[in-house]
Motif scaffolding. Structure first.
Motif, PDB file in Angstrom:
ATOM      1  N   THR A 142       1.719  -7.009  -5.860  1.00 26.45           N
ATOM      2  CA  THR A 142       2.262  -5.423  -5.245  1.00 26.45           C
ATOM      3  C   THR A 142       1.033  -4.483  -6.793  1.00 26.45           C
ATOM      4  O   THR A 142       0.503  -5.448  -7.777  1.00 26.45           O
ATOM      5  CB  THR A 142       3.393  -5.509  -5.484  1.00 26.45           C
ATOM      6  OG1 THR A 142       2.966  -3.974  -4.914  1.00 26.45           O
ATOM      7  CG2 THR A 142       3.503  -4.999  -6.852  1.00 26.45           C
ATOM      8  N   ALA A 166       8.109   2.511   9.500  1.00 27.72           N
ATOM      9  CA  ALA A 166       7.238   1.629   9.336  1.00 27.72           C
ATOM     10  C   ALA A 166       5.800   1.177  11.161  1.00 27.72           C
ATOM     11  O   ALA A 166       5.318   0.687  10.889  1.00 27.72           O
ATOM     12  CB  ALA A 166       7.599  -0.486   9.347  1.00 27.72           C
ATOM     13  N   LEU A 207       0.489 -10.406   4.263  1.00 31.68           N
ATOM     14  CA  LEU A 207       1.408  -9.390   3.382  1.00 31.68           C
ATOM     15  C   LEU A 207       2.976  -8.869   3.936  1.00 31.68           C
ATOM     16  O   LEU A 207       2.912  -9.865   5.042  1.00 31.68           O
ATOM     17  CB  LEU A 207       0.646  -7.959   4.589  1.00 31.68           C
ATOM     18  CG  LEU A 207      -0.678  -7.503   3.490  1.00 31.68           C
ATOM     19  CD1 LEU A 207      -1.323  -6.269   4.681  1.00 31.68           C
ATOM     20  CD2 LEU A 207      -0.050  -7.518   2.196  1.00 31.68           C
ATOM     21  N   TYR A 232       6.098  -6.176   4.206  1.00 28.46           N
ATOM     22  CA  TYR A 232       6.795  -4.529   4.473  1.00 28.46           C
ATOM     23  C   TYR A 232       8.041  -4.771   4.094  1.00 28.46           C
ATOM     24  O   TYR A 232       9.041  -5.248   4.430  1.00 28.46           O
ATOM     25  CB  TYR A 232       5.699  -4.209   4.922  1.00 28.46           C
ATOM     26  CG  TYR A 232       4.450  -3.958   5.338  1.00 28.46           C
ATOM     27  CD1 TYR A 232       4.138  -3.077   4.278  1.00 28.46           C
ATOM     28  CD2 TYR A 232       4.248  -4.929   5.832  1.00 28.46           C
ATOM     29  CE1 TYR A 232       2.765  -2.469   4.809  1.00 28.46           C
ATOM     30  CE2 TYR A 232       2.544  -4.693   5.776  1.00 28.46           C
ATOM     31  CZ  TYR A 232       1.822  -3.710   5.169  1.00 28.46           C
ATOM     32  OH  TYR A 232       0.280  -3.378   5.169  1.00 28.46           O
ATOM     33  N   ILE A 263       8.943   3.230   5.380  1.00 24.77           N
ATOM     34  CA  ILE A 263       7.731   1.891   4.216  1.00 24.77           C
ATOM     35  C   ILE A 263       8.654   2.170   2.974  1.00 24.77           C
ATOM     36  O   ILE A 263       8.503   3.425   1.936  1.00 24.77           O
ATOM     37  CB  ILE A 263       6.851   2.158   3.879  1.00 24.77           C
ATOM     38  CG1 ILE A 263       5.789   1.895   5.575  1.00 24.77           C
ATOM     39  CG2 ILE A 263       5.931   1.047   3.309  1.00 24.77           C
ATOM     40  CD1 ILE A 263       5.232   2.730   6.227  1.00 24.77           C
ATOM     41  N   LEU A 285       0.854   4.373   2.596  1.00 23.63           N
ATOM     42  CA  LEU A 285       2.310   3.550   2.559  1.00 23.63           C
ATOM     43  C   LEU A 285       3.494   4.300   1.593  1.00 23.63           C
ATOM     44  O   LEU A 285       3.636   4.430   0.242  1.00 23.63           O
ATOM     45  CB  LEU A 285       1.956   2.540   2.418  1.00 23.63           C
ATOM     46  CG  LEU A 285       1.464   1.715   3.328  1.00 23.63           C
ATOM     47  CD1 LEU A 285       1.197   0.421   1.781  1.00 23.63           C
ATOM     48  CD2 LEU A 285       1.590   0.647   4.433  1.00 23.63           C
ATOM     49  N   TRP A 292      -0.730   1.631  -1.577  1.00 20.57           N
ATOM     50  CA  TRP A 292       0.725   2.600  -1.710  1.00 20.57           C
ATOM     51  C   TRP A 292       0.920   3.976  -2.396  1.00 20.57           C
ATOM     52  O   TRP A 292       0.516   4.503  -2.821  1.00 20.57           O
ATOM     53  CB  TRP A 292       1.371   1.653  -3.065  1.00 20.57           C
ATOM     54  CG  TRP A 292       3.142   1.304  -3.057  1.00 20.57           C
ATOM     55  CD1 TRP A 292       3.762   1.192  -1.408  1.00 20.57           C
ATOM     56  CD2 TRP A 292       3.464   1.674  -4.048  1.00 20.57           C
ATOM     57  NE1 TRP A 292       5.164   1.340  -2.689  1.00 20.57           N
ATOM     58  CE2 TRP A 292       4.921   1.923  -3.884  1.00 20.57           C
ATOM     59  CE3 TRP A 292       3.234   2.009  -5.086  1.00 20.57           C
ATOM     60  CZ2 TRP A 292       6.201   2.146  -4.543  1.00 20.57           C
ATOM     61  CZ3 TRP A 292       4.175   2.446  -6.007  1.00 20.57           C
ATOM     62  CH2 TRP A 292       5.609   2.406  -6.228  1.00 20.57           C
ATOM     63  N   GLU A 301       4.739  -2.604  -0.117  1.00 21.49           N
ATOM     64  CA  GLU A 301       4.048  -3.437   0.176  1.00 21.49           C
ATOM     65  C   GLU A 301       3.934  -4.667  -0.181  1.00 21.49           C
ATOM     66  O   GLU A 301       3.596  -4.038  -1.686  1.00 21.49           O
ATOM     67  CB  GLU A 301       2.440  -2.833   0.964  1.00 21.49           C
ATOM     68  CG  GLU A 301       1.338  -3.659   1.408  1.00 21.49           C
ATOM     69  CD  GLU A 301       0.576  -3.612   1.315  1.00 21.49           C
ATOM     70  OE1 GLU A 301      -0.633  -3.419   2.598  1.00 21.49           O
ATOM     71  OE2 GLU A 301      -0.079  -3.279   0.776  1.00 21.49           O
ATOM     72  N   LEU A 319       2.205  -0.137  11.187  1.00 24.02           N
ATOM     73  CA  LEU A 319       2.409  -1.832  10.819  1.00 24.02           C
ATOM     74  C   LEU A 319       3.558  -3.352  11.469  1.00 24.02           C
ATOM     75  O   LEU A 319       3.861  -4.164  11.962  1.00 24.02           O
ATOM     76  CB  LEU A 319       3.293  -1.634   9.364  1.00 24.02           C
ATOM     77  CG  LEU A 319       2.432  -0.447   8.550  1.00 24.02           C
ATOM     78  CD1 LEU A 319       4.080  -1.086   7.112  1.00 24.02           C
ATOM     79  CD2 LEU A 319       1.558  -1.488   8.008  1.00 24.02           C
TER      80      LEU A 319
END
Length: 815
Positions: free
Chosen positions: A561, A694, A533, A535, A543, A688, A684, A546, A699
């Motif tokens: 994604t 973050a 992953l 970011y 953020i 996020l 997402w 991702e 994260l």
């Protein structure tokens, strides 16, 4: 023209309240060398005066933020720019006829409290006390918003224009743009009076935005996804009782909305303004027989009262005083609609240094906040609030003309409809189909649209109620509940297969691609045969997105994604892309099957998979299954042993049939959501988003502050890591009732709001209602007892350890 500018930093094409607000806010940021081009006079809408309502109710944070800011701005704007304005904060009353509507109001009131807005839930008797002309015999209750009101559209537009001019910005009236040309460092905007060179250009052309948008197609643009609705409202003659009430109380009646019947009613002088949103609605300029005219300024359509007769009759029964007066005027004018009814505000997809601030269905309500947001986007490259719900990049290549017309009419005809968690709107479907779409439906798949792609939400069996009516509930119970349970249990105990078309895929390759990517992401990159992953953060450390990254070779990666992130994430990667690195959108070249559960390896063995099934978690390899070449990625968003099969669309049918024949059970997106929440996996634009850093998002393990690459926001995150974040991501077990916590439910501690949920669902493997969310840092300790407000009811919640609720050691993933 002696004062005609040949250069400007920004040129805004189109006036109206949004264009003037954008110019005003740019000037406030010190960008006073900006120009607005207005085709005619400055007014809120170039053809007619909107009703002027300033509603603050919404269940979208971005819309609510814009509207809240607008009310605050309008309250001070007259004094701020020395321009008199008629702004009446009358408050508003929304009527509820059902329990479900009251639940929606309870949620809205909680969101309002979170933002400091004093919304109140009223009994029918309390509503009548605030609105004495109201009939309440069949009402369940009401929602009162003290911030709502009405404003003169021309005055607010002129006030914003004056403020912008006073700070040095220019407005060129009767000077329509005729085209644009992109240059190496910006744009040239053409007009009949001359050309203007600028750094940035904004399409704020209202219902002409699609026509203006065509100018940008040679430079990477697309047809603006929008249509135009015919909206009628009635102005009554003056009513003595209303005049007497106003003189007695010294104020106007609150704005009234009967959202279950679908109209608003507000006091206009000593009469009423009645605006219906009728299901039997009418689109305009939608066929060759009804083309958009070159100029419709200050014009209206003919009355069409048959469409709204039933709603008008209902309004007269609700407020009998309305029936005592005749109609003094009927106004029938255009309102632009995007397919979801929300504006297009932000970067223009595919076009450098171009922005959109158009298709505002409620331009007065959102205009003040929209100008603020646009100025932030242009000046700072980022916005204070996460604005994904309005971002033009939320639509991609499936929004053809008929889709826009069908969805616009659906939204208009359901303007005040409740958006239940298991309900799917039927218009504009089947735009992008999986190679096994028909097979999925034959298996009972109940479909949902994801960036136009049809995916199964759940699988019905014979006898299940699959009607639209069955989905009109906020609760988890419904015909889907047992099926979701069965799908989750199949994944837990044996194996499930999910057909997942539409993953967004981007190939990045070229010399230095690895170093370039390391300078874009917070963490590291996988090595040979691996995936991981990544970011992406903005300069504030918040953020952006991702992506899963697969190693394909030295300086060669595939990034995967969310379907809905396709155009957004392409822009993230394309920003400052060096010329020696290539970026390719490979979304349509592959499709995906998720095969997951403890029997997944056995199923792959049974169908003769030519691959090393002993490779560890997060490994990637090429494989051959039932004679088809594909990629195998050992990863599972469900949190079980599993693989993703990535293959050419033409090979998916054979692969799907083979997996089904070997005993895998089809499962859908609802089950996947339950499974991922039990693992604490983020989604997402829910968990996020740019509303959180973050570090706040938990994260930390994906952030490498000691790497030499200076990724965006690195210094901010380093300081935050040292000082500690204001909020922390937590997993909660909630003693929920009939409904799980929806997105943005308030989290309470000792009578104070201390956070918000970002997603919630029932966990069928752990047997509990689970919510993910953000809370004040000092409350993120495991065992802390909190309360989550779900549709007006408080429910005990307990903070869990910072680990998955299900399989906390990830032993099942690694088996």
């Amino acid at each position: 023209m002696s004062d005609f500018p040949s250069k400007a930093r920004v040129v805004i094409i189109g006036g109206g309240v949004v264009g003037c607000s954008s110019l005003y806010h740019l000037a406030k940021r010190g960008w006073n060398d900006c120009v607005l081009l207005e085709k005619n006079e400055l007014t809120a809408g170039s053809t007619w005066h909107a009703a002027g309502n300033v509603p603050t109710f919404s269940t979208s944070w971005s819309i609510m933020n814009m509207q809240r800011y607008s009310t605050e701005l309008y309250a001070r704007l007259g004094d701020e720019v020395d321009y008199p304005m008629n702004y009446h904060q009358t408050g508003s009353i929304r009527l509820a006829h059902t329990k479900e509507r009251m639940q929606e109001f309870e949620r809205a009131a909680a969101m309002g409290r979170y933002q400091g807005m004093g919304m109140e839930i009223l009994t029918p008797e309390e509503a009548k006390a605030r609105y004495p002309f109201l009939e309440t015999h069949d009402l369940a209750g009401a929602l009162f918003d003290p911030n709502d009101g009405d404003i003169d559209p021309a005055q607010v537009t002129q006030a914003l224009a004056k403020g912008a001019r006073d700070m040095g910005a220019k407005i060129l009236r009767f000077c329509p743009a005729t085209g644009v040309t992109q240059t190496d460092d910006g744009w040239i905007v053409h007009t009949d009076k001359g050309d203007i060179a600028c750094d940035y250009v904004v399409n704020a052309a209202g219902y002409y935005a699609q026509r203006v948008g065509e100018w940008f197609k040679p430079y990477g643009g697309r047809t603006v996804p929008m249509m135009v609705m015919s909206h009628q409202y009635l102005l009554s003659e003056e009513i003595p009782e209303i005049e007497a009430h106003t003189k007695e109380t010294g104020k106007k009646l609150p704005l009234l909305r009967d959202v279950d019947v679908s109209y608003y009613l507000r006091q206009e002088k000593h009469g009423f303004n009645l605006g219906p949103y009728e299901p039997n609605c009418r689109a305009h300029w939608d066929t060759d027989a009804d083309p958009m005219p070159e100029d419709f300024s200050f014009q209206l359509w003919n009355d069409d009262l048959d469409r709204i007769e039933e709603i008008v009759t209902d309004a007269m029964e609700r407020v009998p005083a309305l029936a005592t007066s005749g109609v003094s005027r009927v106004i029938n004018g255009p309102i632009p609609y995007a397919p979801d009814g929300l504006p297009l505000l932000g970067p223009m997809p595919g076009v450098k240094n171009a922005f959109e601030a158009c298709v505002f269905t409620f331009g007065i309500a959102q205009g003040g906040g929209a100008g603020k947001v646009l100025a932030e986007w242009i000046v700072d490259g980022q916005t204070e609030w996460d604005m994904w719900s309005c971002d033009p990049r939320r639509y991609t290549d499936y929004t053809d003309h008929q889709y826009c017309v069908d969805k616009g009419m659906e939204v208009y005809g359901n303007e005040y409809a409740m958006h239940f968690p298991h309900h799917e709107w039927p218009a504009g479907r089947d735009r992008k189909l999986s190679p096994v779409h028909d097979r999925v439906k034959a298996l009972g798949g109940q479909m949902g649209a994801y960036n136009g792609w049809e995916r199964a939400n759940w699988f019905a069996k014979d006898g299940d109620d699959t009607s639209e009516e069955a989905t009109r509930t906020w609760g988890r119970a419904g015909p889907w509940q047992q099926r979701i349970r069965e799908e989750c249990e199949a994944v837990r105990d044996h194996c499930g297969v999910l057909d997942l078309p539409g993953f967004s895929r981007f190939e990045v390759k070229g010399p230095g691609a690895r170093d370039w990517l390391l300078g874009k992401i917070t963490g590291g990159l996988p090595g040979p045969g691996r995936m991981g992953l990544a970011y992406f953060t903005d300069p504030r450390g918040r953020i952006l997105t991702e992506m899963s990254v697969m190693w394909h070779g030295e300086d060669h990666y595939m990034l995967i994604t969310a379907a809905t992130a396709q155009w957004h994430d392409y822009d993230v990667l394309a920003h400052d892309l060096p010329e020696w690195i290539t970026l390719s959108d490979r979304t349509k070249d592959f499709s995906t099957l998720i095969v997951t559960g403890p029997a997944a390896r056995e199923i792959f063995t049974d169908i003769g998979t030519e691959a090393d099934l002993a490779l560890p978690w997060l490994s990637v390899q090429t494989a051959r299954i039932v004679g088809r070449d594909c990629g195998l990625a050992r990863v599972s968003f469900a949190g079980e042993l599993g693989w993703e099969i990535h293959a050419a669309p033409g090979d998916i049918p054979a692969l799907y049939e083979a997996v089904l024949a070997a005993g895998a059970k089809p499962f859908g997106m609802y089950a996947l959501n339950s499974l991922r929440i039990e693992k604490g996996y983020r989604a997402w634009k829910g968990d996020l988003s740019t509303d959180y850093s973050a570090i706040e998002g938990g994260l930390d393990r994906f952030i490498r502050l000691n790497k030499p690459h200076d990724f965006p926001g690195k210094a901010v995150l380093a300081a935050e890591a040292q000082d500690g974040p204001a909020k922390r991501f937590v997993t909660l077990i909630v003693e929920a009732g009939e409904a799980d916590a929806p997105y943005m439910s308030c989290i309470w501690k000792d009578g104070e709001i201390v956070g918000e949920t970002t997603s919630g669902d029932w966990g069928y493997r752990v047997g509990a209602s689970v919510a993910l969310g953000m809370v004040r840092r000092d409350l993120a300790t495991p065992g802390t007892e909190l309360e989550v407000e779900i549709y007006g009811q408080m429910h005990r919640a307990v903070v869990q350890k910072d680990e998955p609720l299900w399989d906390s050691e990830n032993a099942r993933l690694r088996a």
